[in-house]
Enzyme design. Structure first.
Site, short mmCIF file in Angstrom:
data_model
loop_
_atom_site.label_atom_id
_atom_site.label_comp_id
_atom_site.label_asym_id
_atom_site.label_seq_id
_atom_site.Cartn_x
_atom_site.Cartn_y
_atom_site.Cartn_z
N ASP A 1 -5.66 5.11 1.14
CA ASP A 1 -4.64 5.94 0.20
C ASP A 1 -4.03 4.78 -0.48
O ASP A 1 -4.17 3.42 -0.58
CB ASP A 1 -3.75 6.36 1.33
CG ASP A 1 -2.80 5.29 2.41
OD1 ASP A 1 -3.06 4.30 2.17
OD2 ASP A 1 -1.97 6.00 3.28
N LYS B 1 -10.86 10.52 1.36
CA LYS B 1 -9.92 9.92 1.96
C LYS B 1 -9.41 10.95 3.16
O LYS B 1 -9.23 10.39 4.53
CB LYS B 1 -8.69 9.76 1.09
CG LYS B 1 -7.45 9.31 1.92
CD LYS B 1 -6.24 9.06 0.75
CE LYS B 1 -5.74 10.58 0.29
NZ LYS B 1 -4.44 10.20 -0.20
#
Length: 247
Positions: A156, A138
């Site tokens: 996310d 991420k």
């Protein structure tokens, strides 16, 4: 308010896959029109600043990080200086971001690794970024997409919530961020991945909230299988819309 479009059942024939791709891309186009200014909400001027800011953004707001990083980078502007910083001093500066001891360990560790392995420079490849302390896919995708213009999807909590509500992925896939990243990526042209991430995250922060989404004030309600999760009355829903990200 128009009724939402149908979801695509798991195991449906190829024509349903085509319909899913068309619906996903239509939603993206509508989000692009709704959020023309969408982009990274972390302030940065170098790849290193973005990398550190992204690590600090875990479990806190971008606004909180943006309040802290000017002080942090004024004292330790690059990997070389931050790698040699006093741990207690860094902890004090970033304390308000939460989990400050773990975050301090991460930013000191990744700074030292950058100095040792990359002469203090942030690498522009996923394989090298994820080897840095505290850096996962991420965070790496945030840095690649926004500092190096390498397309990537940032899975996310907002991203995951929205692709689930849009039924772009099934429940089993949604449990795994990497599988989710690949499944959503297959629905879009690679060049669109970074801006898709921004627009989904902006929409999640401003309208499609976790607890009470503003369904009645949603620009993609017609194509959303989860329409009705939140208030559908336009007046009530409009009161839930925020002008900036909550997180």
């Amino acid at each position: 308010m128009s009724s939402p479009g149908p979801s695509v059942p798991e195991g449906a024939p190829d024509r349903s896959r085509t319909a899913l791709v068309r619906r996903a891309r239509r939603i993206h186009r509508e989000l692009a029109a709704a959020y023309p200014d969408a982009g990274c909400e972390l302030d940065f001027s170098t790849p290193f600043e973005l990398l550190v800011a992204t690590v600090l953004s875990a479990q806190t707001t971008d606004r909180r990080v943006n309040a802290v990083t000017p002080v942090l980078f004024a004292r330790w502007p690059d990997a070389h200086t931050l790698a040699g910083a006093d741990r207690a001093e860094v902890e004090e500066v970033i304390r308000s971001t939460g989990f400050f001891r773990a975050k301090t360990a991460s930013v000191l560790g990744l700074s030292a690794a950058l100095v040792e392995r990359h002469d203090g420079e942030v690498p522009g490849r996923m394989t090298e970024l994820v080897r840095l302390p505290g850096v996962g896919r991420k965070t790496a995708n945030v840095v690649l997409g926004n500092a190096f213009d390498v397309p990537g999807l940032t899975v996310d909590t907002h991203f995951a919530r929205l692709v689930g509500r849009f039924a772009w992925v099934d429940a089993a896939t949604l449990k795994d961020p990497v599988r989710t990243e690949h499944a959503v990526g297959a629905l879009f042209e690679r060049r669109d991945w970074t801006m898709l991430s921004h627009r989904l995250i902006w929409h999640g922060r401003r309208r499609c909230h976790a607890r009470r989404p503003a369904c009645g004030a949603c620009p993609v309600a017609h194509w959303c299988p989860a329409f009705g999760t939140g208030p559908t009355d336009p007046v009530v829903a409009e009161q839930l819309v925020t002008t900036q990200g909550r997180a």
